[in-house]
Design a protein around this motif. Structure first.
Motif, PDB file in Angstrom:
ATOM      1  N   THR A 156      15.218   5.691   6.971  1.00 48.44           N
ATOM      2  CA  THR A 156      14.767   5.613   5.573  1.00 48.44           C
ATOM      3  C   THR A 156      15.475   6.647   4.713  1.00 48.44           C
ATOM      4  O   THR A 156      15.955   6.342   3.604  1.00 48.44           O
ATOM      5  CB  THR A 156      13.245   5.814   5.498  1.00 48.44           C
ATOM      6  N   ARG A 189      -4.041   0.679  10.010  1.00 48.57           N
ATOM      7  CA  ARG A 189      -3.252  -0.526   9.745  1.00 48.57           C
ATOM      8  C   ARG A 189      -3.835  -1.308   8.560  1.00 48.57           C
ATOM      9  O   ARG A 189      -3.099  -1.853   7.738  1.00 48.57           O
ATOM     10  CB  ARG A 189      -3.235  -1.425  10.987  1.00 48.57           C
ATOM     11  N   SER A 190      -5.156  -1.342   8.485  1.00 49.98           N
ATOM     12  CA  SER A 190      -5.804  -2.107   7.425  1.00 49.98           C
ATOM     13  C   SER A 190      -5.535  -1.501   6.052  1.00 49.98           C
ATOM     14  O   SER A 190      -5.179  -2.213   5.101  1.00 49.98           O
ATOM     15  CB  SER A 190      -7.311  -2.166   7.690  1.00 49.98           C
ATOM     16  N   CYS A 200      -3.148   0.678   5.222  1.00 52.86           N
ATOM     17  CA  CYS A 200      -1.701   0.866   4.963  1.00 52.86           C
ATOM     18  C   CYS A 200      -0.905  -0.356   5.420  1.00 52.86           C
ATOM     19  O   CYS A 200       0.125  -0.220   6.096  1.00 52.86           O
ATOM     20  CB  CYS A 200      -1.202   2.111   5.634  1.00 52.86           C
ATOM     21  N   SER A 201      -1.389  -1.543   5.065  1.00 54.71           N
ATOM     22  CA  SER A 201      -0.725  -2.767   5.531  1.00 54.71           C
ATOM     23  C   SER A 201       0.686  -2.918   4.981  1.00 54.71           C
ATOM     24  O   SER A 201       1.525  -3.606   5.574  1.00 54.71           O
ATOM     25  CB  SER A 201      -1.567  -3.986   5.144  1.00 54.71           C
ATOM     26  N   THR A 202       0.992  -2.275   3.867  1.00 57.03           N
ATOM     27  CA  THR A 202       2.335  -2.383   3.266  1.00 57.03           C
ATOM     28  C   THR A 202       3.207  -1.164   3.558  1.00 57.03           C
ATOM     29  O   THR A 202       4.303  -1.052   3.013  1.00 57.03           O
ATOM     30  CB  THR A 202       2.215  -2.562   1.751  1.00 57.03           C
ATOM     31  N   ALA A 203       2.732  -0.254   4.399  1.00 60.35           N
ATOM     32  CA  ALA A 203       3.500   0.949   4.710  1.00 60.35           C
ATOM     33  C   ALA A 203       4.766   0.605   5.492  1.00 60.35           C
ATOM     34  O   ALA A 203       4.833  -0.421   6.195  1.00 60.35           O
ATOM     35  CB  ALA A 203       2.646   1.922   5.517  1.00 60.35           C
ATOM     36  N   ILE A 204       5.760   1.448   5.374  1.00 65.62           N
ATOM     37  CA  ILE A 204       6.971   1.286   6.182  1.00 65.62           C
ATOM     38  C   ILE A 204       6.623   1.400   7.663  1.00 65.62           C
ATOM     39  O   ILE A 204       7.085   0.619   8.500  1.00 65.62           O
ATOM     40  CB  ILE A 204       8.026   2.340   5.800  1.00 65.62           C
ATOM     41  N   LEU A 237       5.224   5.874   3.692  1.00 63.68           N
ATOM     42  CA  LEU A 237       5.090   4.960   2.560  1.00 63.68           C
ATOM     43  C   LEU A 237       6.402   4.865   1.799  1.00 63.68           C
ATOM     44  O   LEU A 237       7.160   5.837   1.704  1.00 63.68           O
ATOM     45  CB  LEU A 237       4.004   5.454   1.602  1.00 63.68           C
ATOM     46  N   SER A 238       6.657   3.713   1.236  1.00 66.38           N
ATOM     47  CA  SER A 238       7.810   3.544   0.355  1.00 66.38           C
ATOM     48  C   SER A 238       7.492   4.156  -1.008  1.00 66.38           C
ATOM     49  O   SER A 238       6.386   4.002  -1.528  1.00 66.38           O
ATOM     50  CB  SER A 238       8.135   2.063   0.206  1.00 66.38           C
ATOM     51  N   GLN A 251       0.388   7.586  -6.175  1.00 62.96           N
ATOM     52  CA  GLN A 251       0.225   6.665  -5.056  1.00 62.96           C
ATOM     53  C   GLN A 251      -0.190   7.419  -3.801  1.00 62.96           C
ATOM     54  O   GLN A 251      -1.076   6.982  -3.057  1.00 62.96           O
ATOM     55  CB  GLN A 251       1.539   5.918  -4.789  1.00 62.96           C
TER      56      GLN A 251
END
Length: 724
Positions: free
Chosen positions: A322, A363-364, A366-370, A384-385, A391
């Motif tokens: 990243t 997981r729930s 941070c479902s959109t985490a890298i 996180l992105s 944020q």
């Protein structure tokens, strides 16, 4: 004189065992590099080394993140590891009196966490270490970690044993058979017709055949039908005199026992000529257990077995990817509050169940985490992105809320909390290690303020800076308290074997650590304001001593190393003139040794200073010539009178054609520019004979004498006269 580091009682036997492996000063090899990479991923450490410990130095056979091929044994951690049989764990080097002032703790690579395990030869000699290193402290090293590290060390020794056997195979057949009969691996010899001619006891145990049953049989009797074509092609290649290049020198095939059972085995093949015929040597090792261990280790290197989250190694790779892509990112580092109490009260099974539930909640949220990963114990991390502070605070708040919800375990309701530290990249760190360290410091602050808090990193001084200042103060007090000493190493003329001079070398008589060589302190000292004053003291002390000895040894020359700070002070010429006058030492009896950094400035001030020194009659030696980037034009421009060949070229001059060529080239340059040449680090008669053959003027090294006190030098070389 006792060594400045711990010494095993069986040091002679240990060094003899090390020599049998023929691994010192050899190039990197893929087998060892893969193992260091595996260890780095498995334990999530930035630095891993496979090191071999010689009598005065540590050689890194393979490493990740360690910028040194070799270092002094005096500053190596491995010198302590080989003193025991167990794994050495140092959670925080700055709190361990053995290592807190070590230059590799205070400077690159900034070691804070260290784990080392001895690499033990078959008869118990500890020839080196496998080391894990991190730049930040760690609280624990679990029993599972110890088992995994032991497994990897066993794999390293397996590879080294194969290398040892490769060397053994080069000896004559009779000697080989005597040795091979005692080896734990199956060793088989075959003639040009592929018929077995030798079968050791280990082969009998492994395959179930007695020597009488197999001698004269085709050697493919030990290979499963499915792999015989591959095996036959390899034998055919050897019979035609072709060498087994990688990847075929060692190859895994299915082996076949007398009872018909098959098993994976590593076959190492080589050949040798006996008259006009070709014989083949086959070493077979059962790798069933190794296969199981490797599969287990590689599985551990990717996934946390308890939570099925990515583990520390995979997390580190993703963070590096990243940041290498220069994408803004946020790290949220989580540590569970109250987990230890629940674990101790309800048992480890309950604790494991809670960790699994925490993973699901992470997981729930941070479902959109890298990536969401478990680093170990009760520590998790989210990548996180983006690097938006709002944020980061929002997600951290959601995580605190989700993880703090009650847990139902074995019919009981449990409560735990979470502390979170955050860091934004690249503003809080442009490198992965720096960004993670920032999050770690923020987490520490969050935990110190109470449970259930989130803190975002704020820059502050690193602890290592404090420690470095403390060490620098020790150095300052060392000079003020007279703890520095000057030792002298003899320099000898190769034409008549007489002592013609000495090099003055600093030592530090440390109140707690004993006598330290410059490797322990010179890098720090040379950068401090006191460097010029210390250099002046060394110059005066050495010149006073030289004045006493020159009456007994006419023409005696004293070599004194200059700090770069002295060359930049603007008063070096005046100082040298004053010292020569005070000590009544003739200028031609003083030689100042200059490092490359001084000459590379290539400015008019430096040139004028060196010209003025030569005008006084003082000699100027270019120290460690050939190790850096100095151009030939510098030899023409500057009034250098002597070139010093670095010991790194002398050490292998009889076995390494490149080193021999460098020494010859430096000797040629010296002769062409009208300069004398002296070789450092001469330790053997073979090195001495080579230097004489190429016309080298002088030499110094352990062959003639180690650095010693003035009293010892006088007794050996002055009071009794120079050696005949």
């Amino acid at each position: 004189m006792p060594a400045p580091y711990p010494m095993p009682s069986n040091e002679a036997e240990r060094l003899k065992a090390l020599a049998e492996y023929h691994l010192m000063d050899t190039p990197r090899e893929e087998d060892f590099d893969r193992l260091t990479g595996l260890a780095s991923r498995l334990f999530n450490v930035p630095i891993v080394t496979i090191s071999l410990l010689d009598y005065d130095r540590l050689f890194s056979k393979a490493n990740i993140g360690f910028g040194f091929t070799e270092i002094s044994r005096e500053v190596s951690f491995s010198a302590y590891v080989i003193m025991g049989d167990d794994i050495v764990v140092v959670p925080d080097t700055t709190k361990d009196p053995r290592f807190s002032s070590n230059p590799m703790v205070l400077g690159p690579p900034f070691i804070r966490f260290y784990v080392g395990i001895p690499l033990v030869a078959p008869f118990g000699e500890k020839i080196g270490t496998l080391s894990l290193i991190d730049t930040k402290p760690r609280a624990d090293f679990t029993i599972e970690d110890r088992r995994n590290l032991t497994d990897i060390a066993a794999l390293v020794m397996d590879r080294m044993e194969i290398r040892r056997l490769d060397h053994v195979r080069t000896v004559n057949q009779a000697r080989f058979e005597n040795v091979a009969a005692t080896f734990s691996d199956a060793i088989i010899c075959a003639n040009a017709a592929a018929q077995i001619t030798f079968w050791n006891h280990s082969a009998e145990r492994l395959f179930g055949y007695s020597p009488a049953e197999v001698v004269g049989q085709r050697s493919d009797i030990i290979v499963a039908e499915s792999d015989r074509n591959i095996y036959g092609a390899l034998l055919e290649r050897l019979r035609h005199g072709l060498r087994m290049e990688r990847p075929y020198k060692s190859i895994e095939l299915l082996a076949l026992r007398k009872d018909g059972s098959e098993f994976p085995a590593e076959f190492s093949l080589s050949s040798w000529k006996e008259g006009k015929t070709t014989s083949v040597n086959i070493i077979v090792r059962d790798v069933t257990e190794r296969r199981i261990n490797e599969e287990h280790l590689f599985r551990l290197a990717a996934t946390d077995a308890l939570t099925n989250l990515p583990n520390r190694a995979v997390w580190r790779e993703r963070l590096e990817q990243t940041m290498a892509a220069e994408r803004p990112a946020t790290i949220l580092l989580l540590d569970l509050d109250g987990f230890k109490e629940v674990n101790e009260t309800l048992g480890h099974s309950a604790g494991d169940a809670i960790l699994q539930e925490v993973a699901l909640r992470l997981r729930s949220v941070c479902s959109t985490a890298i990536m969401v990963a478990r680093l170990g114990g009760n520590e998790f991390v989210v990548l996180l992105s983006g690097n938006d502070e709002r944020q980061a605070r929002t997600v951290a708040g959601e995580l605190i809320g989700a993880i703090s919800m009650p847990y139902e375990v074995s019919g009981q309701r449990c409560h735990i909390g979470v502390s979170i530290g955050g860091a934004l990249g690249p503003q809080h760190g442009s490198r992965p290690d720096d960004l993670f360290a920032a999050a770690d410091m923020a987490l520490y602050r969050a935990k110190s303020t109470g449970k259930g808090h989130f803190e975002l990193f704020e820059p502050r001084l690193r602890e290592v800076a404090v420690l470095r200042r403390a060490f620098e103060q020790e150095l300052r007090f060392a000079f003020e308290n007279g703890e520095f000493e000057v030792f002298y190493q003899p320099q000898v003329s190769l034409s008549n074997s007489r002592v013609v001079g000495a090099e003055a070398l600093m030592r530090w008589s440390h109140p707690q650590q004993g006598l330290l060589s410059p490797a322990s302190f010179m890098e720090v000292l040379s950068q401090k304001p006191s460097a010029s004053a210390v250099g002046e003291w060394v110059l005066r002390t050495a010149c006073q001593q030289a004045a006493k000895w020159q009456s007994a040894i006419p023409g005696f020359r004293m070599g004194v190393n200059l700090f770069e700070a002295q060359c930049r002070s603007g008063r070096l010429v005046t100082l040298v003139r004053e010292v020569l006058t005070e000590t009544r030492l003739s200028p031609e009896n003083l030689e100042l040794e200059i490092v490359e950094n001084v000459l590379l400035h290539n400015d008019a001030v430096t040139l004028r200073m060196l010209q003025d020194l030569r005008s006084l009659g003082v000699g100027l030696a270019f120290d460690d010539y050939g190790t850096g980037f100095a151009a030939l034009s510098l030899l023409k421009r500057y009034p250098v009178t002597r070139l010093k060949i670095d010991r790194s070229f002398v050490r292998d001059v009889n076995t390494d054609p490149t080193d021999a060529a460098v020494v010859k080239a430096i000797q040629y340059l010296g002769r062409s520019f009208g300069m004398d040449v002296i070789a450092e680090g001469v330790e053997t008669e073979a090195q001495l004979n080579f230097l004489k053959q190429v016309g080298c003027n002088e030499a110094q090294g352990y062959l003639f004498g180690r650095p010693m006190t003035a009293a010892q030098f006088s007794q050996l070389f002055v009071d009794v006269g120079p050696p005949a």
